[in-house]
Every structure is written in structure tokens, then in C-alpha cells.
Scaffold this active site. Structure first.
Site: not given
Ligand code: PEP
Length: 250
Positions: A10-12, A95, A97, A167, A173, A213, A234-235
Site C-alpha cells: 500500500n503506497w498510500k 483501511h 486511516e 491491521e 506505521g 510494520s 505500508g512503509g
Molecule cells: C498499512 O498501511 O496498511 C500498513 C500496515 O502500514 P505499515 O506497514 O507502514 O505499518
């Protein structure tokens, strides 16, 4: 039950089109012999660019969100028809967010889930508790509610196009990861909930990704757990150097 591992990035709200193209090209090259199922979800503005690069490869194209209505007077929203027109195959819905920053509730997420499925897309439905909810002993209850309400009205025949992503909000994040044991326990619980809704066979087939993470150095331990079938990243999905080792874990 042998479920296929599914690793999604997920490049957000990161990357311009040229940056997205560069990453997509690197992933296509480096994952072409990858053994798992893969997806990248760029921002809306990069979808068309990335679509041309991943087309015909083993990397699926995902969107990060979608409007709950098919079309109409919805300023700033993006419709399922427009996503499909770009070659989007999968949409991430609910998600954390979207739920916590943009206040999407279960009813709205459910409407989107049904609309996406109705149009033939695959859905990654995200569920997960906040730190406060976990500390109050409500992690299972929150995930159950979000799963049940998210899937309300979803026919058994459509379940094979549904992926659940667990999640925990406190792990997204933040650099904090659920322990493989804690994550697996919630995944098992979500599978049980799916079993109550759709029967044991369907529940055994459903892919449940972990997100929060995920990095190359914790992916193997997480994926080794019985009920963890992949990752929503994500990251670490923003660079080929950090995503490829996760995507190629064995
Ligand atoms: C996400 O955005 O779905 C996520 C899990 O982010 P991260 O890996 O940065 O925690």
C-alpha cells in the site's frame, strides 16, 4: 489447508507518477520469479501509469479506496467504474486511516465492499483494533464486529474475492508489530467468525493478511503462523529494496 501467500504493498499518498513507475518497474523485474501472490496499490493519480507496467505480470493492480456510489454528484470521490476502466483488479477498503482519520464507519465500508464485489473486483477488507481497545480486552470483539458488518449481505459465492487484512491500528506505521502469536490468535478468531458466517470450508480458504510494520526481518516469523496468509505492507512497500525481501520470503 494450503492457502497462497498474498503480499500487498500500500503506497498510500506517496510518489509522483515517475516515482511510482520506477518502483513498479523494479518490482516487476525483481518479483517475476516470485512464488506468492502480489499486489501494489498506488495513489489514484499513478494508477494508469502503474497499470501499464504491471499488466500481464504476476503483480496485481490495487486501489486504496473507492466511492460507495457507482457514479454521480460526489465531488472528490473515485468510482468503481473509473477504477475498472484503469485496469484495477483489487480495492483496499476500510483501511484504518480511512476509518479513523476520515471517519468511515462499518456501514459505509460494507456498502463499498458490496459495490466492489458486484463489479467483479477483489476486495481487501481491513479490520483492526486501536491500542485503547486492545488494552480494554476488546481486540477480538472489534475485529468480529468489523468483519461481520463489513461482510453483511456478501454472498458465499463472492467470498473467494474477499481478503481480510488484520491491521492493529497501533501497529500501523509505528514500528510496533504484533507478536506472531498475538497476530495469529486474532487471525484464528477472524477465521472462526468467517466460519460462523460462511461455514468451515470457506473459512479455511479465506486469505487473512497481517498488516502493521511488517519488515523483512519479521515477515518470516509472522508468515510461519498457521493463520497468517500474507501481509499488507505500508512503509516497507515504498522501496523495492525493502519490499522484495518481504515478497520473496520463504
Ligand atoms: C498499512 O498501511 O496498511 C500498513 C500496515 O502500514 P505499515 O506497514 O507502514 O505499518
Amino acid at each position: 489447508m494450503n492457502r497462497t501467500y498474498y503480499i500487498a504493498g500500500n503506497w498510500k499518498m506517496h510518489k509522483t507518477r515517475s516515482e511510482a513507475a520506477e518502483l513498479a518497474k523494479a518490482l516487476v523485474a525483481q518479483l517475476k520469479d516470485g512464488k506468492h501472490k502480489y499486489l501494489v496499490a498506488p495513489t489514484f493519480t499513478s494508477l494508469e501509469t502503474v497499470a501499464a507496467i504491471v499488466k500481464g505480470t504476476n503483480i496485481r493492480l490495487g486501489a486504496q479506496n473507492m466511492a460507495a456510489e457507482e457514479q454521480g454528484a460526489h465531488t472528490g470521490e473515485v468510482s468503481v467504474l473509473q477504477l475498472k476502466d484503469l485496469g484495477v483488479q483489487t480495492v483496499i477498503l476500510g483501511h484504518s486511516e480511512r476509518r479513523h482519520v476520515y471517519k468511515e464507519d462499518d456501514a459505509l465500508v460494507n456498502k463499498k465492499v458490496k459495490l466492489a464485489l458486484q463489479h467483479g473486483l477483489e476486495v481487501i477488507l481491513c479490520v483492526g483494533e486501536t491500542l485503547e481497545e486492545r488494552e480494554a480486552g476488546k481486540a477480538e470483539a472489534v475485529c468480529e464486529t468489523q468483519t461481520v458488518k463489513g461482510l453483511l449481505g456478501v454472498a458465499a459465492g463472492d467470498l473467494e474475492r474477499v481478503v481480510i487484512a488484520y491491521e492493529p491500528v497501533w501497529a500501523i506505521g509505528t514500528g510496533k508489530t504484533a507478536t506472531p502469536e498475538d497476530a495469529d490468535a486474532i487471525h484464528a478468531y477472524i477465521r472462526k467468525v468467517a466460519g460462523k458466517l460462511y461455514g468451515e470450508d470457506a473459512a479455511q480458504r479465506i486469505i487473512i493478511q497481517y498488516g502493521g510494520s511488517v519488515k523483512a526481518d519479521n515477515a518470516v516469523q509472522l508468515m510461519a503462523k498457521d493463520n497468517i496468509d500474507g501481509a499488507l505492507v505500508g512503509g516497507a512497500a515504498l522501496k523495492a529494496d525493502s519490499f522484495v525481501p518481504i515478497a520473496k520470503f520463504s
